[in-house]
Enzyme design. Structure first.
Site, PDB file in Angstrom:
ATOM      1  N   ARG A 213     -51.028  56.430   3.884  1.00 26.06           N
ATOM      2  CA  ARG A 213     -50.643  55.822   2.604  1.00 26.06           C
ATOM      3  C   ARG A 213     -49.493  54.869   2.882  1.00 26.06           C
ATOM      4  NH1 ARG A 213     -46.115  56.971   3.564  1.00 26.06           N
ATOM      5  NH2 ARG A 213     -45.575  56.185   1.525  1.00 26.06           N
ATOM      6  N   GLY A 214     -49.060  54.153   1.831  1.00 30.86           N
ATOM      7  CA  GLY A 214     -48.071  53.088   2.024  1.00 30.86           C
ATOM      8  C   GLY A 214     -48.833  51.783   2.166  1.00 30.86           C
ATOM      9  N   ALA A 215     -48.380  50.763   1.421  1.00 33.00           N
ATOM     10  CA  ALA A 215     -49.193  49.548   1.275  1.00 33.00           C
ATOM     11  C   ALA A 215     -49.632  48.909   2.600  1.00 33.00           C
ATOM     12  CB  ALA A 215     -48.448  48.551   0.385  1.00 33.00           C
TER      13      ALA A 215
ATOM     14  N   ARG B 174     -58.150  52.524  -3.098  1.00 28.86           N
ATOM     15  CA  ARG B 174     -56.961  52.627  -3.949  1.00 28.86           C
ATOM     16  C   ARG B 174     -56.722  51.256  -4.588  1.00 28.86           C
ATOM     17  NH1 ARG B 174     -51.915  55.610  -1.570  1.00 28.86           N
ATOM     18  NH2 ARG B 174     -51.523  55.832  -3.806  1.00 28.86           N
TER      19      ARG B 174
ATOM     20  N   GLN C  75     -43.270  62.091  -1.359  1.00 30.34           N
ATOM     21  CA  GLN C  75     -43.194  61.242  -0.154  1.00 30.34           C
ATOM     22  C   GLN C  75     -41.751  61.178   0.372  1.00 30.34           C
ATOM     23  OE1 GLN C  75     -44.879  60.413  -2.922  1.00 30.34           O
ATOM     24  NE2 GLN C  75     -46.667  59.150  -2.479  1.00 30.34           N
TER      25      GLN C  75
ATOM     26  N   ASP D 159     -45.755  47.905  -3.560  1.00 29.05           N
ATOM     27  CA  ASP D 159     -47.210  47.824  -3.333  1.00 29.05           C
ATOM     28  C   ASP D 159     -47.781  46.474  -3.732  1.00 29.05           C
ATOM     29  OD1 ASP D 159     -46.537  50.811  -3.646  1.00 29.05           O
ATOM     30  OD2 ASP D 159     -48.469  50.708  -2.613  1.00 29.05           O
TER      31      ASP D 159
ATOM     32  N   ASN E 244     -44.213  49.581  -7.691  1.00 31.05           N
ATOM     33  CA  ASN E 244     -43.883  50.523  -6.609  1.00 31.05           C
ATOM     34  C   ASN E 244     -44.035  51.947  -7.143  1.00 31.05           C
ATOM     35  OD1 ASN E 244     -43.060  51.034  -3.880  1.00 31.05           O
ATOM     36  ND2 ASN E 244     -41.089  51.710  -4.679  1.00 31.05           N
ATOM     37  N   LYS E 245     -43.804  52.889  -6.267  1.00 34.72           N
ATOM     38  CA  LYS E 245     -43.971  54.308  -6.587  1.00 34.72           C
ATOM     39  C   LYS E 245     -43.307  54.668  -7.908  1.00 34.72           C
ATOM     40  CE  LYS E 245     -45.937  56.583  -4.818  1.00 34.72           C
ATOM     41  NZ  LYS E 245     -47.337  56.778  -5.256  1.00 34.72           N
TER      42      LYS E 245
HETATM   43  O1  MRU Z   1     -48.871  56.357  -3.063  1.00 37.11           O
HETATM   44  P1  MRU Z   1     -48.247  55.835  -1.798  1.00 37.11           P
HETATM   45  O2  MRU Z   1     -47.571  56.883  -0.992  1.00 37.11           O
HETATM   46  O3  MRU Z   1     -49.232  55.016  -0.995  1.00 37.11           O
HETATM   47  O4  MRU Z   1     -47.121  54.843  -2.317  1.00 37.11           O
HETATM   48  C1  MRU Z   1     -46.317  54.170  -1.390  1.00 37.11           C
HETATM   49  C2  MRU Z   1     -45.261  53.348  -2.022  1.00 37.11           C
HETATM   50  O5  MRU Z   1     -45.137  53.265  -3.219  1.00 37.11           O
HETATM   51  C3  MRU Z   1     -44.390  52.547  -1.095  1.00 37.11           C
HETATM   52  O6  MRU Z   1     -43.111  52.403  -1.632  1.00 37.11           O
HETATM   53  C4  MRU Z   1     -45.013  51.157  -0.883  1.00 37.11           C
HETATM   54  O7  MRU Z   1     -46.356  51.259  -0.517  1.00 37.11           O
HETATM   55  C5  MRU Z   1     -44.286  50.385   0.155  1.00 37.11           C
HETATM   56  S1  MRU Z   1     -44.546  51.056   1.776  1.00 37.11           S
HETATM   57  C6  MRU Z   1     -43.818  50.004   2.889  1.00 37.11           C
END
Ligand code: MRU
Length: 353
Positions: free
Chosen positions: A49-51, A92, A199, A240, A250-251
């Site tokens: 996970r993470g963009a 996603r 996370q 994201d 973002n999250k």
């Molecule tokens: O749901 P996730 O864990 O994929 O969400 C991740 C985030 O929101 C991060 O802050 C974002 O992707 C940036 S990662 C460099």
């Protein structure tokens, strides 16, 4: 490559291997994927996970399928690859890096139209590896621009996980923290737990502990009083998707942090590769926000933390309006308001310039 001690994602032309992030911090288990469908499943289920990391995984999934294709009919090969792209695109919805990586793989496919199928597959394999390598380089550059914004003794509050687990390199917001630490700055980090998927506690604390960076875990609700106390020099988060006007998805919980930081005059930075900037999305209102299972809120693991039948609403992301953002730290420099002017500028800088 992610870090000296773990590998978030690797690919050797036959298999994609991922560190299973759903099991961290308790177990470090590497999962082996030998089909694009299995890679897509891993993205959907948060093994990775993470963009930026999602984009890299999708590119490797497409490359894997291309390499496995056995025929020699070029238009059939194109259809086959296109089907895999479509499978990746529905994993996603919010992180634009996924769609960016798919678009780049499609462009490479189109560019290879005159070559025999086996060479076209090799071109896609190379493209996916480039996407990964470039992201590692991008993280270093974000780190350098971001670290320059921090004082010699810096206390930073961050949210979610934006590190080596979320990217192809040292991370975005965590890349800034890592770079400042490497440069000899005394960095102390407060990591939001990041309910409900944790996370922050599961992944960010794990990563920073491995690097021996001073990290203190807080519950998300503690951020307000911490910011009010003026003990934090900067909030740095990832994203994201950045819309053309500078609104940032973002999250979930990022918006509350941004409003609080604004209220208590703490700089609020977003660290983002330009691959996360989406100039085709005009404002944050146009960003699709993923909604995840209510079970992530009503349960922690298998243990219920709400009564049976509790109704829960679980948006995975929120949108922070540009007005709360002090700067967007990219690999090409720090974009500031007005973002409709500064974002196209950082995007048009060629790599290496
Ligand atoms: O749901 P996730 O864990 O994929 O969400 C991740 C985030 O929101 C991060 O802050 C974002 O992707 C940036 S990662 C460099």
């Amino acid at each position: 490559m992610s870090s000296s001690t773990f590998h978030t994602i690797t690919y050797d032309g036959k298999r994609v291997v991922m560190l299973d992030q759903t099991l961290l911090p308790h177990e470090e288990v590497y999962r082996v994927y030998t089909s694009p469908q299995a890679v897509a499943h891993a993205i959907r289920n948060m093994v990775i996970r993470g963009a930026p990391a999602i984009g890299i995984a999708a590119a490797y999934g497409i490359a894997l399928g291309a390499i496995q294709y056995s025929g020699d009919d070029s238009s059939d090969f194109e259809e086959f690859v296109e089907e895999i792209c479509e499978i990746m695109a529905v994993t996603r919805p919010t992180a634009v890096n996924l769609f960016w990586a798919i678009r780049r793989m499609r462009a490479r496919l189109a560019k290879s139209a005159d070559l025999p199928v086996a060479e076209r597959a090799r071109a896609l394999d190379q493209e996916a590896r480039c996407i990964h390598a470039e992201d590692a380089e991008i993280c270093e550059r974000i780190g350098a621009f971001g670290a320059a914004l921090l004082p010699p003794k810096a206390v930073v509050l961050t949210h979610c996980n934006t590190g080596a687990l979320a990217t192809g390199g040292i991370g975005t917001a965590l890349g800034v923290i890592r770079t400042a630490h490497r440069e000899g700055k005394m960095v102390r980090v407060y990591a939001d737990e990041t309910r409900p998927y944790l996370q922050g506690s599961r992944l960010t604390v794990w990563e920073l502990q491995k690097d021996r960076i001073d990290v203190t875990l807080i519950v998300d609700g503690a951020a307000g009083s911490l910011l009010k106390s003026h003990k934090v020099d900067a909030v740095i988060v990832g994203t994201d998707r950045v819309a053309a006007n500078g609104d940032v998805a973002n999250k979930i919980g990022t918006l509350s942090l941004a409003v609080l930081a604004n209220e208590f005059r703490v700089p609020f930075y977003v660290a983002a590769p330009t691959t996360t900037i989406d100039l085709e999305t005009m404002t944050g209102a146009d960003i699709v926000i993923e909604e995840r299972s209510p079970q992530e809120i009503t349960h922690i693991g298998d243990v219920a933390v709400a009564p049976d039948g509790a109704i829960a609403f679980n948006p995975a992301f929120d949108v922070t309006p540009a007005m709360y953002i002090s700067g967007i730290i990219t690999e090409n420099g720090v974009a500031t308001a007005p973002y409709d002017a500064s974002l196209p500028k950082v995007m048009s800088v060629e790599p290496g310039k």
